[in-house]
Structure formats: C-alpha cells, structure tokens
Scaffold this motif. Structure first.
Motif, mmCIF file in Angstrom:
data_model
loop_
_atom_site.group_PDB
_atom_site.id
_atom_site.type_symbol
_atom_site.label_atom_id
_atom_site.label_comp_id
_atom_site.label_asym_id
_atom_site.label_seq_id
_atom_site.Cartn_x
_atom_site.Cartn_y
_atom_site.Cartn_z
ATOM 1 N N ILE A 118 54.065 69.003 48.933
ATOM 2 C CA ILE A 118 53.816 67.851 49.982
ATOM 3 C C ILE A 118 54.796 67.003 49.740
ATOM 4 O O ILE A 118 55.062 66.378 48.644
ATOM 5 C CB ILE A 118 52.594 67.326 49.976
ATOM 6 N N ILE A 119 55.759 66.691 50.791
ATOM 7 C CA ILE A 119 56.867 65.752 50.632
ATOM 8 C C ILE A 119 56.695 64.946 51.736
ATOM 9 O O ILE A 119 57.011 65.162 53.145
ATOM 10 C CB ILE A 119 58.159 66.302 50.664
ATOM 11 N N PRO A 120 56.452 63.418 51.685
ATOM 12 C CA PRO A 120 56.350 62.452 52.886
ATOM 13 C C PRO A 120 58.002 62.200 53.249
ATOM 14 O O PRO A 120 58.782 62.124 52.194
ATOM 15 C CB PRO A 120 55.795 61.141 51.847
ATOM 16 N N ALA A 121 57.921 62.239 54.481
ATOM 17 C CA ALA A 121 59.550 61.946 55.201
ATOM 18 C C ALA A 121 59.501 60.609 55.784
ATOM 19 O O ALA A 121 58.340 60.412 56.341
ATOM 20 C CB ALA A 121 59.490 63.085 56.206
ATOM 21 N N VAL A 139 56.069 71.279 52.368
ATOM 22 C CA VAL A 139 55.232 70.695 53.458
ATOM 23 C C VAL A 139 55.528 69.346 53.664
ATOM 24 O O VAL A 139 55.363 68.145 52.795
ATOM 25 C CB VAL A 139 53.789 71.085 53.071
ATOM 26 N N ILE A 140 56.251 69.169 54.711
ATOM 27 C CA ILE A 140 56.750 67.790 55.267
ATOM 28 C C ILE A 140 55.730 67.088 55.858
ATOM 29 O O ILE A 140 55.277 67.394 56.892
ATOM 30 C CB ILE A 140 58.217 67.789 56.001
ATOM 31 N N VAL A 141 55.622 65.836 55.309
ATOM 32 C CA VAL A 141 54.416 64.708 56.007
ATOM 33 C C VAL A 141 55.079 63.738 56.726
ATOM 34 O O VAL A 141 55.784 62.668 55.743
ATOM 35 C CB VAL A 141 53.387 64.338 55.049
ATOM 36 N N PRO A 142 55.176 63.649 58.071
ATOM 37 C CA PRO A 142 56.023 62.610 58.612
ATOM 38 C C PRO A 142 55.356 61.080 58.512
ATOM 39 O O PRO A 142 53.993 60.954 58.534
ATOM 40 C CB PRO A 142 56.129 62.877 60.055
ATOM 41 N N THR A 143 56.110 60.319 58.183
ATOM 42 C CA THR A 143 55.610 58.801 58.124
ATOM 43 C C THR A 143 56.347 58.003 59.059
ATOM 44 O O THR A 143 57.328 58.481 59.707
ATOM 45 C CB THR A 143 55.639 58.093 56.621
ATOM 46 N N THR A 144 55.595 56.783 59.514
ATOM 47 C CA THR A 144 56.428 56.050 60.427
ATOM 48 C C THR A 144 56.744 54.590 60.072
ATOM 49 O O THR A 144 56.092 54.059 59.165
ATOM 50 C CB THR A 144 55.418 55.889 61.824
ATOM 51 N N ALA A 145 57.547 53.893 60.690
ATOM 52 C CA ALA A 145 57.797 52.726 60.363
ATOM 53 C C ALA A 145 56.755 51.777 60.669
ATOM 54 O O ALA A 145 56.525 50.706 59.878
ATOM 55 C CB ALA A 145 59.051 52.101 61.366
ATOM 56 N N THR A 152 49.488 58.033 53.778
ATOM 57 C CA THR A 152 48.320 57.490 53.167
ATOM 58 C C THR A 152 47.430 58.508 52.630
ATOM 59 O O THR A 152 47.996 59.778 52.715
ATOM 60 C CB THR A 152 47.441 56.958 54.503
ATOM 61 N N ALA A 153 46.512 58.203 51.854
ATOM 62 C CA ALA A 153 45.787 59.296 51.191
ATOM 63 C C ALA A 153 45.068 60.253 52.461
ATOM 64 O O ALA A 153 45.102 61.487 51.956
ATOM 65 C CB ALA A 153 44.414 58.578 50.638
ATOM 66 N N ARG A 154 44.736 59.599 53.459
ATOM 67 C CA ARG A 154 44.168 60.857 54.589
ATOM 68 C C ARG A 154 45.498 61.575 55.047
ATOM 69 O O ARG A 154 45.129 62.909 55.172
ATOM 70 C CB ARG A 154 43.774 59.762 55.796
ATOM 71 N N ASP A 155 46.489 61.045 54.975
ATOM 72 C CA ASP A 155 47.733 61.981 55.415
ATOM 73 C C ASP A 155 47.929 63.259 54.396
ATOM 74 O O ASP A 155 48.199 64.261 54.769
ATOM 75 C CB ASP A 155 49.184 61.292 55.524
ATOM 76 N N PHE A 156 47.690 62.712 53.149
ATOM 77 C CA PHE A 156 47.672 63.692 52.000
ATOM 78 C C PHE A 156 46.854 64.874 52.267
ATOM 79 O O PHE A 156 47.178 66.100 52.002
ATOM 80 C CB PHE A 156 47.808 62.759 50.571
ATOM 81 N N ALA A 189 46.494 59.237 44.027
ATOM 82 C CA ALA A 189 45.944 59.769 42.839
ATOM 83 C C ALA A 189 44.340 60.366 43.005
ATOM 84 O O ALA A 189 44.378 61.473 42.099
ATOM 85 C CB ALA A 189 46.324 58.953 41.796
ATOM 86 N N GLU A 190 43.681 59.814 43.455
ATOM 87 C CA GLU A 190 42.247 60.289 43.591
ATOM 88 C C GLU A 190 42.267 61.661 44.445
ATOM 89 O O GLU A 190 41.547 62.575 43.964
ATOM 90 C CB GLU A 190 41.098 59.288 43.971
ATOM 91 N N VAL A 191 43.165 61.730 45.551
ATOM 92 C CA VAL A 191 43.036 62.913 46.113
ATOM 93 C C VAL A 191 43.407 64.171 45.335
ATOM 94 O O VAL A 191 42.959 65.045 45.102
ATOM 95 C CB VAL A 191 43.857 62.562 47.435
#
Ligand code: PMP
Ligand code: GLU
Length: 387
Positions: A118-121, A139-145, A152-156, A189-191
């Motif tokens: 998992i890689i945040p973009a 697995v790319i996880v988009p983030t926003t401005a 977030t942990a939820r995105d993860f 870290a908890e996730v």
C-alpha cells in the motif's frame, strides 16, 4: 534481443531524467531555472569532508563489513535513540549506497510474487517501481489536498486485502511536504499491527520540518510498530551529501540479516572512507543542519507567497521537506504537457505530478538558490498568463 520481463512494467526515474535534462541544457549555455532536483544546493559541511579525507589519507580504502563499519552503526544507533526514540542495536542497522538502496533492499527482502504494498499518493516516484521490481503489486491510495495529502487509518483499512504485506509511509513527504502527527501514525500503526503488515518508514526528510511541525518515527509509537517497521534514513538531504551515496536502515534482526545477505551479492559495502564522513556528520555539531533548514524555510515562505499569487495555480503550504506541489487542474492539461511546454517556452524545469501518481500537479523543489527561485517564478508567472 529480449530483455528481462522484470523490467516490462518499470519506467526510469522521471525526477532524475528531468534533472539530467536541465543540467544538459545548462551545459549548452542555456539559462535554465531548474526546480527539478530534490537535491540541496549547499556544499557538504567542511568537518564532514575533512573526516572522509582523513580516512582516505590513512588508506582506509578497502572493503568494509557489508553492513558498514561498526563505528558508524553505533553512531546511527545512538542517533535513532536520541532523535527518534527507537532502540536499535548496531546489529539491527545496515548502511547502504543511499536511502534509495535501503528502500530497494527493504522491499526486495520482504515482498514478492502475490504480495501487495500500500502506497499513499502522491508518492515518491521510485516506490511503485521498486515494488514491481520485487514482483509484487503496488496498491495506490489517493490522498487529497483537503486532507493535507495524508492517508487516514480508514483509507488504509479500505485498501487492505489478504495479500497486503507492507505499507509505505514517507513523512515528511516527497512530493507533498506533509508530516504525519503522532496520533495519525499511531492509528496507522494499530491497523498494521492487527494484520501484521510491515511498515516501511522513509524518514529521509526528518530534519526538514517547519513552523510547529515535528517529526515522529512510527517505530516509536508502540512496541508492535517497532517490530513491524523498517526505518530508513540517509545523509543526502540532512547534510547535503547526495553524491556520497550513503543511507541506512534499522529493522528487526531477521530482516536486517536478509538485507545484509542481499547486499552482499549486489553492492557489498558503502564507500569505505565516506563512512567516516558519515560518523562525523552524526557526531559533530548539528548547527549546519539547522542553518540549512532555516535557509530552506526562507525559500519555502517566498515560493509559497509567490505561487499563491499566480492565477489558476493553487498550492498548499508544505510542513516539511523542500518541495511544493502546485495544482494545475484549471489549465486543463496533463502535468507532462504543462511541464514540457514550460521548459521549452520558458526554460523552467519542474517535475510533472504524474511521476508521483497525481497528474493534476507539478512539483517544484526549493532546494535551489533564491536567485533561481525568483527568476524561475517570474518566468512561470509569465508562462501561465500565455495559457
Ligand atoms: N526517499 C525519498 C523520499 C527521496 O526523496 C529520496 C531522494 N533521493 C530518497 C529516498 C533517496 O535518497 P538517497 O538515495 O540520496 O539517500
Ligand atoms: N529524491 C530526489 C527527487 O525526488 C532525487 C531524485 C531521485 O532520487 O529520485 O527529486
């Protein structure tokens, strides 16, 4: 001739390619303003150069232990404890030819066919390619401005699958400058701990935090996080030592042993006498680091105030590192198209956001002199008016 299938889905580093292009144009006598390089324009501090020169003079020119000289690993262990509140023994540390190699080794040693990472973009351009080279799937996880470019942990959780093996965190971030807080890291870290997912924490911009922001190492937030994390750092950005090629990682012994074996069959050890420069960097006065950080901060303030005033460009003030990620959505162009036109029309080099998994942005580095920043921003402003 057929090349290895390993390289079928890998593209060369665009950050390095654009930097080389800007340098080549300059060598032809063209007055290029380059915001491309993620490279401090400062010289390496004198005491660091002197220590390496002294080691060279003493003929410290032979192979060292694959993991690096003990003196350096002990200095790194001390640094990890003092600065990052992470306890690593010298045997849990390995020195490599740059943080880039440390990242590569860490990924190669821990993920493979069938695994997902998992890689945040927006992300640093090399992570997905390294994961592909290891035969795994990014697995790319988009983030926003709006979310300050943070996952977030939820995105993860939402991005996780039974195949998830690792998550990559880069705080302060290249290219967004985002810095995760202690609470945000604890939640991630908890996730990770619930599913025993490894954490690659790339902390190369650790010393470049501005205003109230401060750096926290995810390995320090819980004992479980410590056991799942590979903490990566290096000398390039903190001490203006990009050409020295020196980076390092700390991780649980089992992972370090695997990486040591891998490195023993590839590059062996980092440059012998350069390692003494690194000892001096860690053990000497850190005033040089503070001075460079202060100078970057002046440039950050200036670049931000100028970019904000350019019509149709929007930008979030970065908390760390030395990049600004500017949104160019309203020009209705791909980031590559925008960047290509900018360099050919105005001789200004930037990195298109597509290299970082965000095609509506361009990245500007402010690790360049104020004169270049002023001139380059004047040109960018004029260029935008022509669009
Ligand atoms: N990680 C990040 C996020 C970077 O921007 C860089 C830049 N080169 C590196 C790692 C690698 O640094 P180096 O290999 O020069 O230590
Ligand atoms: N990390 C720097 C950048 O992003 C240097 C180039 C690279 O290694 O990719 O520009």
């Amino acid at each position: 001739m057929e090349l290895s299938s390993r390289l079928h889905h890998v593209t060369p580093s665009l950050t390095l390619a654009i930097d080389s292009k800007a340098k080549a144009l300059r060598a032809q006598g063209i007055n290029v303003c380059s915001f491309a390089a993620g490279e401090p324009d400062f010289d390496t501090p004198e005491h660091i150069k002197a220590a390496a020169a002294a080691a060279l003079e003493k003929n410290f020119t032979r192979y060292t232990a694959v993991a690096g000289i003990l003196e350096l690993r002990e200095a790194i262990a001390k640094k990890f404890l003092a600065d990052n509140k992470i306890e690593y023994q010298a045997e849990e540390i390995i020195v490599s030819n740059g943080a880039k190699q440390s990242c590569f080794n860490a990924i190669m040693a821990t993920v493979g066919e069938g695994d997902e990472v998992i890689i945040p973009a927006p992300y640093w351009t090399s992570y997905p390619e390294m994961v592909r080279l290891a035969g795994a799937q990014p697995v790319i996880v988009p983030t926003t401005a709006e979310n300050h470019w943070k996952m977030t942990a939820r995105d993860f959780e939402n991005a996780m699958s039974p195949r998830t093996k690792m998550i990559i965190i880069n705080s302060p971030s290249n290219p967004t400058g985002a810095i995760y807080t202690q609470e945000e890291l604890r939640a991630l870290a908890e996730v990770a701990a619930d599913e025993e997912i490894l954490i690659l924490s790339d902390e190369i911009y650790e010393k470049l935090c501005y205003e109230e922001a401060s750096h926290v190492s995810i390995a320090s937030v819980t004992p479980e996080a410590h056991d799942l994390t590979i903490t990566i750092n290096g000398f390039s950005k903190t001490y203006a030592m990009t050409g020295w090629r020196l980076g390092y990682l700390g991780a649980p012994q089992k992972i370090v042993k695997a990486i040591e074996s891998l490195q023993s069959h590839s590059s062996s050890n980092a440059c012998s006498f350069a390692q003494y420069g690194a000892v001096a960097a860690l053990e000497g006065s850190q005033q040089c680091v503070l001075d460079m950080r202060d100078e970057f901060n002046i440039r950050r303030e200036y670049m931000f105030s100028r970019l904000q005033k350019i019509d149709r460009i929007s930008v979030l003030k970065p908390s760390g590192a030395f990049y600004m990620l500017a949104d160019i959505t309203s020009f209705g162009m791909s980031s590559t198209n925008f960047s290509d036109r900018l360099i050919s029309k105005s001789n200004v080099a930037v990195v298109p956001g597509v290299a970082f998994g965000h095609d509506k942005t361009i990245r500007l580095s402010y690790a360049v002199g104020m004169d270049v920043i002023k001139e380059g921003l004047d040109r960018l402003e004029d260029f935008c008016k022509t669009l």
